[in-house]
Structure formats: C-alpha cells, structure tokens
Design an enzyme around this catalytic site. Structure first.
Site, PDB file in Angstrom:
ATOM      1  N   HIS A 138     -15.729 -11.853  -8.543  1.00 17.90           N
ATOM      2  CA  HIS A 138     -16.553 -10.686  -8.880  1.00 17.90           C
ATOM      3  C   HIS A 138     -16.381 -10.195 -10.321  1.00 17.90           C
ATOM      4  O   HIS A 138     -17.322 -10.173 -11.113  1.00 17.90           O
ATOM      5  CB  HIS A 138     -16.197  -9.515  -7.962  1.00 17.90           C
ATOM      6  CG  HIS A 138     -16.274  -9.813  -6.506  1.00 17.90           C
ATOM      7  ND1 HIS A 138     -17.464  -9.973  -5.840  1.00 17.90           N
ATOM      8  CD2 HIS A 138     -15.295  -9.959  -5.567  1.00 17.90           C
ATOM      9  CE1 HIS A 138     -17.227 -10.206  -4.561  1.00 17.90           C
ATOM     10  NE2 HIS A 138     -15.923 -10.197  -4.367  1.00 17.90           N
TER      11      HIS A 138
HETATM   12  C1  BDR Z   1     -14.721  -5.636  -5.957  1.00 17.14           C
HETATM   13  O1  BDR Z   1     -13.745  -5.086  -5.085  1.00 17.14           O
HETATM   14  C2  BDR Z   1     -12.481  -5.656  -5.331  1.00 17.14           C
HETATM   15  O2  BDR Z   1     -11.971  -6.183  -4.161  1.00 17.14           O
HETATM   16  C3  BDR Z   1     -12.667  -6.687  -6.423  1.00 17.14           C
HETATM   17  O3  BDR Z   1     -11.587  -6.647  -7.336  1.00 17.14           O
HETATM   18  C4  BDR Z   1     -13.966  -6.309  -7.077  1.00 17.14           C
HETATM   19  O4  BDR Z   1     -13.762  -5.392  -8.134  1.00 17.14           O
HETATM   20  C5  BDR Z   1     -15.642  -6.552  -5.174  1.00 17.14           C
HETATM   21  O5  BDR Z   1     -16.239  -5.870  -4.130  1.00 17.14           O
END
Ligand code: BDR
Ligand code: CA
Length: 306
Positions: free
Chosen positions: A236
C-alpha cells in the site's frame, strides 16, 4: 532538480517501512521530518520501528512521536498483517533516538519555516489533522497532501472501511476539507501493487545492502492476502511515495470524497467516481498503476541504499 520538501506521517508497519526507504532513497524528495502515530501497532512499536528504519537508511531525519490513538473513539491495531512488532518479526538494529516533542508541533514548526511543504500521510491522519487544526493560518504553507487511505469498493478492516480511514475518519475528513490539494492512493490502486514470490525474488536479485535485504525479509513475512487468492499481498504505502517520484506511472481523476464517521460504515470513503453528486471535487483519486514500472522503481531505489 528541485527537491520537494516533505513530512512523512507514518505508523510502521511493514509497508510503511518500504515507503520510508523508497522516500529516503529518492532525490526528488527532501524528507525533513518523520512523524509517528499508533496505527498498525501501538505507538511504542511504531516509534521504535520508525527510528530503526530511518537509522538503517543511514539518514539523520528528525523522528517525532505523535498520537497514540484517534481524535475520537478507540484505538485498534492490525497485527494480523504486520505482526505483533509491526515489522512481521524482522528485527532491525536499534535506530537513533526520537527528537523530543509532539508530532503536531513539529509539523507546524516546519510549516512556519518553509513554504510549499508536501504532507504525506501513510497511517491514521490524526497527527496531520491536529497540526492543521491547531494553527489554520499555516494551511497556505502546505503545497499538497498525499495520503494512502480509503477505498471506493470494499474495505480491508471492515466491509466498508480501509484501515487508515477507519482508524481516524474525523481526522481524514478534516484533511479533505482543508482546502489544499489532496491525492488519495486507495485500496483499489494499491491492489495493483501486488507483492508476489516472483517479485520478492527479483528484488533480492538486485543485490543491494541492509535496507533491500530487510525489505525482502519483511515482504516474505507478510501473510498472502485472501483478497488476492493468496497470490501475494498489496504494497500500500509505497504507492503514495511513488506518485510523488514518478507520476507517469499513474492515471488519475478528480472526485468528491465524503468520509462516513458513524455506525457500521465508520471510516467508509464515499468516492463519487462518476460525478453523480454534482459536488465539487475535493481529491485526486489515483486510478491505475503501471505495476512493472512501480516495482522497477522500487528495486532500483532500494538497491542504492546502505
Ligand atoms: C494501510 O493500513 C496499514 O495496515 C498499512 O500500513 C497501510 O497504510 C492499508 O489499509
Ligand atoms: Ca501505514
């Protein structure tokens, strides 16, 4: 090359680690400050991890602790993906000490000193929202805000909501309404940055130092996602950084986004992709990603770090 002065607000977090290394390896970005919130794991772990990540990259960027939890409501971590320590069990050497102070104060101090600062948010939006809410006159000093947050189809922490948006929806709503340009890397975008076994092998084959090695180990420690039939997991947060380094890897569109703050849909981002509401756009939605270009960029940059 003009380097973009920026703050990274983060909650490391496996993908946050990779995002920080990508940013610190990239001459396009002049990372002046890293601020930390509780998110994927509690603030004690995220702060320790942020210090270790910056330390491994051999850089002296101030790291300042911020919010332990959201503006409203309860804190909840995400240890299923990131592990109890936030880095999928990969131990990094102890990093430099945190800079004393509070994240929102440090962000405001940077905004007072610099015009045209880019705020990058890859965790819950609490620290960024607090900084802007406590001295609104500084908003004009913000060039733009780039966030990994939200989803327009389904969530990843609830059926409705993406984790960062769900963690502090009120703070996210404040950022969307602050009047400065906001860019969103949502779950639909980051789904295109799938970490597979082949991509981890290709990363390893690039050689490199401790940061690249730690990246491969961290990626190997994240469980493959059910959403992708266990083929891999989405990377992400580095997507938000890559947008600022090479926007030609992306397509985008302007949209209106409303953040739902109550009930079962708390944290849902209602993204009007087809302008059904007639409301003026308040965000740029990153739509598509050139995944091969993205992983090439990531590999090339991380291979240059210590
Ligand atoms: C986001 O939530 C966290 O788990 C990850 O680091 C990312 O920023 C994805 O949904
Ligand atoms: Ca994150």
């Amino acid at each position: 090359m003009t380097r973009r002065v920026c703050v990274i607000d983060t909650d490391p977090g496996t993908d946050d680690a990779v995002a920080l290394w990508l940013a610190l390896a990239s001459p396009e970005l002049d990372v002046r400050l890293v601020t930390v919130a509780g998110g994927n794991v509690g603030l004690g772990h995220t702060l320790r991890n942020a210090r270790a990540i910056v330390g491994l990259a051999g850089q002296a960027v101030p790291i300042v602790a911020g919010a332990e939890g959201p503006l409203l409501g309860a804190f909840r971590s995400e240890t299923q993906v990131h592990g109890a320590d936030g880095l999928a069990g990969v131990a990094l050497p102890e990093g430099p000490p945190a800079t004393p102070g509070i994240a929102a104060d440090a962000i405001r101090a940077l905004l007072r000193a610099e015009v045209g600062v880019t705020l990058i948010g890859i965790g819950p939006a609490t620290n960024l929202a607090l900084a802007l809410a406590t001295e609104p006159a500084l908003i004009d000093r913000v060039a733009e805000i780039v966030l990994m947050t939200g989803a327009w189809s389904e969530g990843n922490i609830t059926a409705s909501a993406e984790f960062n948006a769900w963690s502090d929806p009120e703070a996210l709503a404040m950022l969307l309404e602050c009047g400065r340009p906001v860019t969103l890397a949502t779950l639909e975008l980051t789904a295109q940055a799938l970490v597979t076994r082949e991509r981890i092998d290709a990363l390893r084959a690039a050689g490199g130092g401790a940061c690249l090695d730690a990246t491969a180990r961290i990626m190997s420690g994240v469980p493959p996602s059910r959403r992708f039939a266990h083929r891999g997991h989405p990377l992400h947060d580095p997507c938000a950084i890559a947008w600022l380094i090479d926007p030609t890897l992306f397509t985008h569109r302007d949209v209106h986004v409303h953040v739902e703050c109550g009930g079962v849909a708390r944290g849902r981002t209602v993204v009007d992709r087809w302008d059904r509401s007639g409301l003026a756009p308040n965000a740029r939605l990153l739509d598509t990603l050139d995944a091969e270009g993205f992983f090439s960029l990531l590999t090339e940059r991380l291979a240059a770090l210590p």
